[in-house]
Design a protein around this motif. Structure first.
Motif, PDB file in Angstrom:
ATOM      1  N   LEU A  97       3.219  10.914  12.082  1.00  0.00           N
ATOM      2  CA  LEU A  97       2.924   9.484  12.084  1.00  0.00           C
ATOM      3  C   LEU A  97       1.446   9.202  12.315  1.00  0.00           C
ATOM      4  CD1 LEU A  97       3.882   6.587  11.915  1.00  0.00           C
ATOM      5  CD2 LEU A  97       4.635   6.744  14.297  1.00  0.00           C
ATOM      6  N   GLY A  98       0.848   9.847  13.299  1.00  0.00           N
ATOM      7  CA  GLY A  98      -0.577   9.635  13.574  1.00  0.00           C
ATOM      8  C   GLY A  98      -1.447   9.980  12.388  1.00  0.00           C
ATOM      9  N   GLN A  99      -1.129  11.072  11.707  1.00  0.00           N
ATOM     10  CA  GLN A  99      -1.884  11.481  10.529  1.00  0.00           C
ATOM     11  C   GLN A  99      -1.707  10.485   9.387  1.00  0.00           C
ATOM     12  OE1 GLN A  99      -0.037  15.321  10.116  1.00  0.00           O
ATOM     13  NE2 GLN A  99      -1.785  16.379  11.042  1.00  0.00           N
ATOM     14  N   ALA A 100      -0.502   9.964   9.261  1.00  0.00           N
ATOM     15  CA  ALA A 100      -0.233   8.988   8.193  1.00  0.00           C
ATOM     16  C   ALA A 100      -1.043   7.712   8.408  1.00  0.00           C
ATOM     17  CB  ALA A 100       1.258   8.668   8.135  1.00  0.00           C
ATOM     18  N   LEU A 101      -1.162   7.278   9.646  1.00  0.00           N
ATOM     19  CA  LEU A 101      -1.966   6.083   9.934  1.00  0.00           C
ATOM     20  C   LEU A 101      -3.423   6.308   9.548  1.00  0.00           C
ATOM     21  CD1 LEU A 101      -0.564   4.966  13.413  1.00  0.00           C
ATOM     22  CD2 LEU A 101      -0.219   3.826  11.213  1.00  0.00           C
ATOM     23  N   LYS A 102      -3.928   7.499   9.822  1.00  0.00           N
ATOM     24  CA  LYS A 102      -5.313   7.824   9.446  1.00  0.00           C
ATOM     25  C   LYS A 102      -5.454   7.904   7.928  1.00  0.00           C
ATOM     26  CE  LYS A 102      -5.758  11.506  11.966  1.00  0.00           C
ATOM     27  NZ  LYS A 102      -6.319  12.706  12.601  1.00  0.00           N
ATOM     28  N   ALA A 137      -3.846   6.381   5.687  1.00  0.00           N
ATOM     29  CA  ALA A 137      -3.764   5.033   5.107  1.00  0.00           C
ATOM     30  C   ALA A 137      -4.934   4.148   5.533  1.00  0.00           C
ATOM     31  CB  ALA A 137      -2.452   4.379   5.520  1.00  0.00           C
ATOM     32  N   ASP A 138      -5.857   4.698   6.315  1.00  0.00           N
ATOM     33  CA  ASP A 138      -7.013   3.947   6.827  1.00  0.00           C
ATOM     34  C   ASP A 138      -6.608   2.751   7.685  1.00  0.00           C
ATOM     35  OD1 ASP A 138      -9.053   5.583   5.838  1.00  0.00           O
ATOM     36  OD2 ASP A 138      -9.016   4.589   3.885  1.00  0.00           O
ATOM     37  N   LEU A 139      -5.476   2.868   8.376  1.00  0.00           N
ATOM     38  CA  LEU A 139      -5.053   1.804   9.286  1.00  0.00           C
ATOM     39  C   LEU A 139      -5.677   1.987  10.666  1.00  0.00           C
ATOM     40  CD1 LEU A 139      -1.274   1.467   8.369  1.00  0.00           C
ATOM     41  CD2 LEU A 139      -3.185   0.046   7.626  1.00  0.00           C
ATOM     42  N   MET A 169       0.844  -1.176   0.000  1.00  0.00           N
ATOM     43  CA  MET A 169       0.000   0.000   0.000  1.00  0.00           C
ATOM     44  C   MET A 169       0.889   1.238   0.000  1.00  0.00           C
ATOM     45  SD  MET A 169      -2.570   1.338   3.003  1.00  0.00           S
ATOM     46  CE  MET A 169      -3.888   0.215   2.669  1.00  0.00           C
ATOM     47  N   GLU A 170       0.397   2.299  -0.612  1.00  0.00           N
ATOM     48  CA  GLU A 170       1.141   3.556  -0.666  1.00  0.00           C
ATOM     49  C   GLU A 170       0.208   4.712  -0.326  1.00  0.00           C
ATOM     50  OE1 GLU A 170       4.247   2.416  -4.247  1.00  0.00           O
ATOM     51  OE2 GLU A 170       2.457   3.566  -4.729  1.00  0.00           O
ATOM     52  N   ILE A 171       0.786   5.735   0.298  1.00  0.00           N
ATOM     53  CA  ILE A 171       0.069   6.990   0.486  1.00  0.00           C
ATOM     54  C   ILE A 171       0.941   8.108  -0.063  1.00  0.00           C
ATOM     55  CG2 ILE A 171      -1.294   6.261   2.479  1.00  0.00           C
ATOM     56  CD1 ILE A 171       0.696   7.777   4.275  1.00  0.00           C
ATOM     57  N   GLY A 180       0.386  -5.941  10.473  1.00  0.00           N
ATOM     58  CA  GLY A 180       0.673  -6.802   9.332  1.00  0.00           C
ATOM     59  C   GLY A 180       0.663  -6.103   7.982  1.00  0.00           C
ATOM     60  N   GLN A 181       0.496  -4.789   7.981  1.00  0.00           N
ATOM     61  CA  GLN A 181       0.472  -4.060   6.716  1.00  0.00           C
ATOM     62  C   GLN A 181       1.635  -3.075   6.662  1.00  0.00           C
ATOM     63  OE1 GLN A 181      -3.177  -2.265   5.573  1.00  0.00           O
ATOM     64  NE2 GLN A 181      -4.375  -4.120   5.836  1.00  0.00           N
ATOM     65  N   ASP A 182       2.216  -2.956   5.473  1.00  0.00           N
ATOM     66  CA  ASP A 182       3.276  -1.982   5.244  1.00  0.00           C
ATOM     67  C   ASP A 182       2.738  -0.892   4.327  1.00  0.00           C
ATOM     68  OD1 ASP A 182       5.100  -3.455   6.710  1.00  0.00           O
ATOM     69  OD2 ASP A 182       5.893  -4.500   4.962  1.00  0.00           O
ATOM     70  N   VAL A 183       3.046   0.353   4.681  1.00  0.00           N
ATOM     71  CA  VAL A 183       2.598   1.494   3.887  1.00  0.00           C
ATOM     72  C   VAL A 183       3.816   2.322   3.523  1.00  0.00           C
ATOM     73  CG1 VAL A 183       1.209   3.588   3.861  1.00  0.00           C
ATOM     74  CG2 VAL A 183       0.377   1.575   5.086  1.00  0.00           C
ATOM     75  N   LYS A 184       4.059   2.490   2.237  1.00  0.00           N
ATOM     76  CA  LYS A 184       5.155   3.329   1.783  1.00  0.00           C
ATOM     77  C   LYS A 184       4.644   4.750   1.590  1.00  0.00           C
ATOM     78  CE  LYS A 184       8.910   3.899  -1.412  1.00  0.00           C
ATOM     79  NZ  LYS A 184       9.758   3.309  -2.441  1.00  0.00           N
ATOM     80  N   VAL A 185       5.388   5.702   2.106  1.00  0.00           N
ATOM     81  CA  VAL A 185       5.023   7.112   1.992  1.00  0.00           C
ATOM     82  C   VAL A 185       5.705   7.681   0.756  1.00  0.00           C
ATOM     83  CG1 VAL A 185       5.088   9.372   3.104  1.00  0.00           C
ATOM     84  CG2 VAL A 185       4.811   7.297   4.499  1.00  0.00           C
ATOM     85  N   LEU A 186       4.909   8.286  -0.123  1.00  0.00           N
ATOM     86  CA  LEU A 186       5.438   8.904  -1.326  1.00  0.00           C
ATOM     87  C   LEU A 186       5.262  10.404  -1.218  1.00  0.00           C
ATOM     88  CD1 LEU A 186       3.791   6.600  -4.026  1.00  0.00           C
ATOM     89  CD2 LEU A 186       6.073   6.402  -3.050  1.00  0.00           C
TER      90      LEU A 186
END
Length: 71
Positions: free
Chosen positions: A12-17, A19-21, A1-3, A61-67
């Protein structure tokens, strides 16, 4: 997954939101404080941690790459 982020960094908190994690900031706070979130393979308990393009966030269990906007 990417955001994709528009600015130089995202917290970090905003990134989790984004990414819908997590469903909201409160949930983000708890999972980060509990040491359940990794940034680039290392646990980080700072909700305000700045995450930049190229970083990888791991949670539940999910990885999110930040672009960044120019990637």
């Amino acid at each position: 997954m990417e955001i994709r982020i528009r600015d130089e960094f995202i917290k970090l908190g905003q990134a989790l939101k984004l990414a819908d994690l997590v469903s909201d900031g409160v949930e983000a706070k708890y999972v980060i404080n509990d040491g359940l979130v990794k940034v680039n393979g290392e646990v980080d308990t700072r909700r305000g941690r700045k995450v930049y393009g190229g970083d990888v966030i791991s949670y539940n269990g999910q990885d999110v790459k930040v672009l960044s906007g120019n990637e």
